[in-house]
Design a protein around this motif. Structure first.
Motif, PDB file in Angstrom:
ATOM      1  N   SER A 191       0.837  -1.189   0.000  1.00 30.08           N
ATOM      2  CA  SER A 191       0.000   0.000   0.000  1.00 30.08           C
ATOM      3  C   SER A 191       0.874   1.241   0.000  1.00 30.08           C
ATOM      4  O   SER A 191       1.866   1.309   0.736  1.00 30.08           O
ATOM      5  CB  SER A 191      -0.908   0.011   1.236  1.00 30.08           C
ATOM      6  OG  SER A 191      -1.553   1.267   1.360  1.00 30.08           O
ATOM      7  N   PHE A 193       0.455   3.959   1.323  1.00 31.13           N
ATOM      8  CA  PHE A 193       0.390   4.688   2.578  1.00 31.13           C
ATOM      9  C   PHE A 193       1.123   3.963   3.699  1.00 31.13           C
ATOM     10  O   PHE A 193       1.124   4.419   4.832  1.00 31.13           O
ATOM     11  CB  PHE A 193      -1.073   4.919   2.973  1.00 31.13           C
ATOM     12  CG  PHE A 193      -1.840   5.661   1.937  1.00 31.13           C
ATOM     13  CD1 PHE A 193      -1.692   7.028   1.789  1.00 31.13           C
ATOM     14  CD2 PHE A 193      -2.707   4.991   1.074  1.00 31.13           C
ATOM     15  CE1 PHE A 193      -2.406   7.723   0.832  1.00 31.13           C
ATOM     16  CE2 PHE A 193      -3.420   5.684   0.117  1.00 31.13           C
ATOM     17  CZ  PHE A 193      -3.259   7.054  -0.012  1.00 31.13           C
ATOM     18  N   PHE A 531     -12.486  13.922   0.242  1.00 35.58           N
ATOM     19  CA  PHE A 531     -11.448  12.894   0.310  1.00 35.58           C
ATOM     20  C   PHE A 531     -11.371  12.196  -1.045  1.00 35.58           C
ATOM     21  O   PHE A 531     -12.385  11.766  -1.591  1.00 35.58           O
ATOM     22  CB  PHE A 531     -11.763  11.876   1.396  1.00 35.58           C
ATOM     23  CG  PHE A 531     -11.732  12.441   2.790  1.00 35.58           C
ATOM     24  CD1 PHE A 531     -10.535  12.741   3.398  1.00 35.58           C
ATOM     25  CD2 PHE A 531     -12.914  12.670   3.487  1.00 35.58           C
ATOM     26  CE1 PHE A 531     -10.490  13.264   4.682  1.00 35.58           C
ATOM     27  CE2 PHE A 531     -12.887  13.196   4.761  1.00 35.58           C
ATOM     28  CZ  PHE A 531     -11.673  13.495   5.373  1.00 35.58           C
ATOM     29  N   ARG A 532     -10.158  12.045  -1.553  1.00 34.32           N
ATOM     30  CA  ARG A 532      -9.967  11.396  -2.851  1.00 34.32           C
ATOM     31  C   ARG A 532      -9.517   9.950  -2.697  1.00 34.32           C
ATOM     32  O   ARG A 532      -9.479   9.213  -3.679  1.00 34.32           O
ATOM     33  CB  ARG A 532      -8.937  12.171  -3.676  1.00 34.32           C
ATOM     34  CG  ARG A 532      -9.348  13.606  -3.996  1.00 34.32           C
ATOM     35  CD  ARG A 532     -10.658  13.677  -4.767  1.00 34.32           C
ATOM     36  NE  ARG A 532     -10.997  15.053  -5.134  1.00 34.32           N
ATOM     37  CZ  ARG A 532     -12.148  15.410  -5.704  1.00 34.32           C
ATOM     38  NH1 ARG A 532     -13.061  14.481  -5.946  1.00 34.32           N
ATOM     39  NH2 ARG A 532     -12.390  16.662  -6.017  1.00 34.32           N
ATOM     40  N   TYR A 533      -9.207   9.522  -1.463  1.00 31.94           N
ATOM     41  CA  TYR A 533      -8.765   8.153  -1.231  1.00 31.94           C
ATOM     42  C   TYR A 533      -9.478   7.614   0.017  1.00 31.94           C
ATOM     43  O   TYR A 533      -9.974   8.363   0.845  1.00 31.94           O
ATOM     44  CB  TYR A 533      -7.242   8.092  -1.029  1.00 31.94           C
ATOM     45  CG  TYR A 533      -6.444   8.659  -2.167  1.00 31.94           C
ATOM     46  CD1 TYR A 533      -6.166   7.902  -3.292  1.00 31.94           C
ATOM     47  CD2 TYR A 533      -5.973   9.971  -2.120  1.00 31.94           C
ATOM     48  CE1 TYR A 533      -5.444   8.419  -4.349  1.00 31.94           C
ATOM     49  CE2 TYR A 533      -5.243  10.510  -3.168  1.00 31.94           C
ATOM     50  CZ  TYR A 533      -4.988   9.735  -4.284  1.00 31.94           C
ATOM     51  OH  TYR A 533      -4.268  10.248  -5.333  1.00 31.94           O
ATOM     52  N   GLY A 534      -9.473   6.283   0.113  1.00 35.48           N
ATOM     53  CA  GLY A 534     -10.041   5.649   1.291  1.00 35.48           C
ATOM     54  C   GLY A 534     -11.516   5.325   1.139  1.00 35.48           C
ATOM     55  O   GLY A 534     -12.113   5.434   0.056  1.00 35.48           O
ATOM     56  N   LYS A 535     -12.111   4.929   2.267  1.00 31.42           N
ATOM     57  CA  LYS A 535     -13.500   4.468   2.252  1.00 31.42           C
ATOM     58  C   LYS A 535     -14.462   5.569   1.841  1.00 31.42           C
ATOM     59  O   LYS A 535     -15.469   5.319   1.179  1.00 31.42           O
ATOM     60  CB  LYS A 535     -13.857   3.945   3.649  1.00 31.42           C
ATOM     61  CG  LYS A 535     -15.268   3.423   3.742  1.00 31.42           C
ATOM     62  CD  LYS A 535     -15.543   2.850   5.111  1.00 31.42           C
ATOM     63  CE  LYS A 535     -16.964   2.336   5.186  1.00 31.42           C
ATOM     64  NZ  LYS A 535     -17.256   1.736   6.506  1.00 31.42           N
ATOM     65  N   TRP A 536     -14.176   6.817   2.251  1.00 36.58           N
ATOM     66  CA  TRP A 536     -15.082   7.930   1.963  1.00 36.58           C
ATOM     67  C   TRP A 536     -14.637   8.691   0.717  1.00 36.58           C
ATOM     68  O   TRP A 536     -14.945   9.869   0.578  1.00 36.58           O
ATOM     69  CB  TRP A 536     -15.141   8.866   3.167  1.00 36.58           C
ATOM     70  CG  TRP A 536     -15.541   8.174   4.422  1.00 36.58           C
ATOM     71  CD1 TRP A 536     -14.760   7.798   5.461  1.00 36.58           C
ATOM     72  CD2 TRP A 536     -16.861   7.739   4.764  1.00 36.58           C
ATOM     73  NE1 TRP A 536     -15.484   7.179   6.430  1.00 36.58           N
ATOM     74  CE2 TRP A 536     -16.784   7.124   6.038  1.00 36.58           C
ATOM     75  CE3 TRP A 536     -18.106   7.812   4.136  1.00 36.58           C
ATOM     76  CZ2 TRP A 536     -17.890   6.584   6.679  1.00 36.58           C
ATOM     77  CZ3 TRP A 536     -19.210   7.276   4.776  1.00 36.58           C
ATOM     78  CH2 TRP A 536     -19.098   6.677   6.027  1.00 36.58           C
ATOM     79  N   ALA A 537     -13.925   8.009  -0.163  1.00 31.87           N
ATOM     80  CA  ALA A 537     -13.382   8.672  -1.348  1.00 31.87           C
ATOM     81  C   ALA A 537     -14.499   9.188  -2.251  1.00 31.87           C
ATOM     82  O   ALA A 537     -15.540   8.554  -2.428  1.00 31.87           O
ATOM     83  CB  ALA A 537     -12.497   7.703  -2.123  1.00 31.87           C
ATOM     84  N   THR A 539     -14.799  10.594  -6.131  1.00 37.69           N
ATOM     85  CA  THR A 539     -14.076  10.700  -7.397  1.00 37.69           C
ATOM     86  C   THR A 539     -14.321  12.067  -8.034  1.00 37.69           C
ATOM     87  O   THR A 539     -15.259  12.792  -7.679  1.00 37.69           O
ATOM     88  CB  THR A 539     -14.521   9.604  -8.374  1.00 37.69           C
ATOM     89  OG1 THR A 539     -15.910   9.811  -8.712  1.00 37.69           O
ATOM     90  CG2 THR A 539     -14.356   8.224  -7.744  1.00 37.69           C
ATOM     91  N   TYR A 540     -13.477  12.407  -8.997  1.00 44.51           N
ATOM     92  CA  TYR A 540     -13.643  13.669  -9.710  1.00 44.51           C
ATOM     93  C   TYR A 540     -14.899  13.648 -10.579  1.00 44.51           C
ATOM     94  O   TYR A 540     -15.448  14.716 -10.899  1.00 44.51           O
ATOM     95  CB  TYR A 540     -12.403  13.962 -10.555  1.00 44.51           C
ATOM     96  CG  TYR A 540     -11.243  14.491  -9.731  1.00 44.51           C
ATOM     97  CD1 TYR A 540     -11.168  15.836  -9.377  1.00 44.51           C
ATOM     98  CD2 TYR A 540     -10.237  13.637  -9.304  1.00 44.51           C
ATOM     99  CE1 TYR A 540     -10.103  16.317  -8.617  1.00 44.51           C
ATOM    100  CE2 TYR A 540      -9.170  14.103  -8.546  1.00 44.51           C
ATOM    101  CZ  TYR A 540      -9.114  15.452  -8.199  1.00 44.51           C
ATOM    102  OH  TYR A 540      -8.071  15.919  -7.436  1.00 44.51           O
TER     103      TYR A 540
END
Length: 646
Positions: A191, A193, A531-537, A539-540
């Motif tokens: 990962s 991160f 947020f752009r990453y993770g569970k709550w991401a 997308t654009y």
């Protein structure tokens, strides 16, 4: 002589006063005969209440603190009787406007909404025709489920169930679960991160054991009453650690991290047990004098350490873990030694823990749970008393309409709201009206019971689509449609069924803004970014901008009626932009309205997003038990206080 004249004068007055008194008596009888029927015919209750309140002002000021504002009677308003209660919302969705070729976030939600409304329409037709009712009645004939007092599952059977086993009626105090397993060898985690200080990928070996609640609606994760996560290779601390936490309504709480040091002596205990035991190397000073110890420390010599007990988990080594449910919390032991204890968190009860999940770097040999409850004490029990039924609607506009978002199987949550803040004088006198907004559930028997509940209490509006967490925004639109079209409300509030509302405080906050101004009231977030990453991401495609508009947190906010009218109008014109985060959607709509007419944003931290604090306007994530406790405190002590019970 003077006394004789006085007696003569008094005698003459007495003789003349008799006819006068007789005339006054006949006049009084006449007035009573004529006026009393007139008063009753014209509505005595609408005339006298304010006068009585004014008359008893002085005595009321001396009343005991037990008589809070919530207990005083409000003026009685004329009401209109409802001949037939219709629980179905008038809100619809025009699927013909959906662009099937577009892949934008707005189009994806439109597609989901179209499918959900089509499925909901078929399901509602079944319910109305009686087909779903027959199936639901068979399944709900015997509501008292009989459960086994023990559960055994092998490791291979657990794999077939995707790492989850069922605890049919949850847990009770004294229940215990034994897990025999073996942690796997560490592996590289690629990962982006999870890299060390030298920017190298780290080695990890960890597993997660969770007590979970039943899944509520599609798209919403089950609540986690206990999250137990041993990390054998550590995490950012680079030392072995055990992390414990809870997750309620998809929001994580504050974690408890056991990193090898024993809990402080003044730290609270759980059923007499410390939260974290010691397992790291401890320093032994018995062989050194104080001067030698200080000298070694001064010259930098390494401390002499002895290992009393190592980290309880080792790669490839078999362990026996026991989880026990106590009165104050959960207790975890490994190989017969206590490791950690975690207190019960607000919003959870033992009987809600109906699932055990084991996932990660672990090979489970078997699971054995015993001393389990044989029945579920909270199985959709409704208090069918007329005391909790909704009052008749007022004959005219209401000051405030409160729309409460709920899920189909949240029977207990709705009952708690009815017993508590929906008993407020402003709601009981129909100055304020509150209704639950519920979409259709995937399980037909739940919908059958939901319709019965709606028919009895008269406070549920069923939005005819198949429930999905990403479509929560549709319930919000339905609240505004009902508020402006049915209630003609001056202000409309949205909240959740786990939100405790101080109705009088909310009304006072709303009225701080002049009635001629448009208003948006709540705990408002400014300059938040997606947020752009993770569970709550996000997308654009779903949200192209780098920043959200100002928006109030979803558990409780209020808008003026002109903003609500704008939202409903834009929705019906197919111009309303829908986003999966309903509170952000609300901020977007208010910003659009603000471009043509100024809106006064009223920010207050007393609309609590997480939990509760004294002097709240709204408190979120409150369990049914907490709501009852908070209402009792409000009634008895006359001031808002939290119930952060275990």
């Amino acid at each position: 002589m003077k006394k004789g004249k006085l007696d003569l004068f008094m005698s003459m007055i007495g003789q003349r006063s008799i006819p006068i008194l007789v005339c006054v008596g006949f006049l009084y009888i006449f007035m009573v005969t004529v006026e009393v029927p007139f008063v009753f015919n014209t509505g005595f209750s609408t005339v006298t209440q304010d006068g009585l309140n004014g008359f008893f002002t002085e005595d009321s000021s001396r009343a005991s603190v037990l008589q809070s504002d919530d207990e005083r009677e409000s003026p009685i308003r004329p009401v209109r009787r409802i001949s037939e209660y219709k629980p179905l919302s008038r809100m619809t969705f025009d699927g013909s406007v959906v662009d099937g070729t577009s892949k934008s976030g707005f189009s994806l939600i439109q597609k989901s909404a179209k499918e959900a409304f089509e499925a909901g329409k078929k399901l509602w037709e079944e319910i109305e025709s009686g087909k779903a009712r027959e199936n639901g009645e068979k399944k709900t004939e015997n509501r008292t489920e009989v459960c086994s007092d023990s559960v055994f599952l092998s490791g291979s059977a657990l794999l077939e169930r995707n790492g989850i086993t069922t605890l049919p009626c949850g847990l009770k105090s004294g229940s215990h679960v034994t897990v025999v397993g073996k942690p796997r060898q560490a592996h590289v985690d690629r990962s982006p991160f999870k890299k060390d200080k030298q920017d190298h990928y780290v080695m990890v070996s960890q597993f997660v054991m969770e007590l979970q609640g039943l899944r509520t609606v599609d798209g919403e994760d089950p609540p986690r009453m206990l999250h137990f996560n041993p990390r054998l290779k550590g995490d950012w601390s680079e030392k072995p650690v055990i992390e414990l936490n809870t997750c309620y309504r998809m929001q994580w709480g504050t974690s408890l991290r056991c990193h090898g040091k024993k809990s402080m002596a003044d730290d609270e205990t759980v059923d007499g047990q410390v939260k974290c035991e010691e397992w790291i190397h401890s320093v032994n000073h018995s062989q050194e004098s104080k001067s030698t110890w200080w000298w070694n420390r001064l010259i930098g010599e390494r401390k002499k350490e002895t290992a009393d007990w190592p980290y309880p988990f080792s790669e490839g080594k078999l362990f026996v873990l026991t989880l026990r449910a106590g009165m104050e919390g959960y207790h975890v032991s490994v190989d017969g030694r206590h490791v950690a204890s975690f207190p019960h968190r607000a919003g959870f009860t033992l009987e809600d823990a109906t699932g055990l999940s084991l996932k990660g770097d672990i090979d489970v040999q078997f699971i054995f749970a015993a001393s389990l409850p044989t029945s579920h004490p909270r199985q959709r029990i409704l208090d069918l008393s007329s005391r909790w039924q909704a009052p008749d609607l007022p004959d005219g506009p209401v000051e405030l309409f409160i729309g409460i978002i709920s899920a189909g199987n949240h029977f207990t949550e709705r009952m708690a709201v009815r017993r508590t803040w929906m008993q407020h004088r402003l709601i009981q006198s129909s100055v304020v009206v509150a209704r639950f907004f519920v979409a259709l559930h995937a399980r037909k028997e739940v919908n059958v019971e939901l319709k019965r509940e709606a028919g009895f209490f008269g406070d549920i509006v069923i939005v005819p689509y198949m429930d999905n967490y990403s479509l929560l925004v549709l319930k919000t639109v339905a609240i505004f449609e009902y508020g402006v079209r049915v209630m003609s409300a001056k202000y409309i509030m949205k909240c959740d069924d786990d939100t405790f509302v101080r109705v009088d405080a909310v009304m006072e906050e709303v009225k701080k803004v002049p009635a001629v101004k448009s208003s948006y009231v709540g705990n408002i977030n400014f300059y938040h970014k997606p947020f752009r990453y993770g569970k709550w991401a996000v997308t654009y495609e779903e949200w192209a901008e780098e920043q959200y508009p100002p928006y109030a947190n979803g558990p409780g906010y209020i808008v003026s009626s002109d903003i609500a009218h704008f939202i409903v109008s834009e929705y019906e014109k197919h111009k309303l932009r829908l986003f999966k985060m309903e509170d952000v959607s609300m901020g977007l709509w208010v910003e659009q309205f603000n471009s043509s007419r100024p809106v006064e944003y009223v920010h207050s931290l007393k609309f609590y997003q997480f939990g509760c604090s004294d002097d709240y306007y709204t408190a979120h994530y409150q369990s049914p038990g907490q709501m009852i406790c908070m209402w009792n405190k409000l009634q008895q002590q006359g001031r808002p206080q939290c119930c952060n019970m275990r």
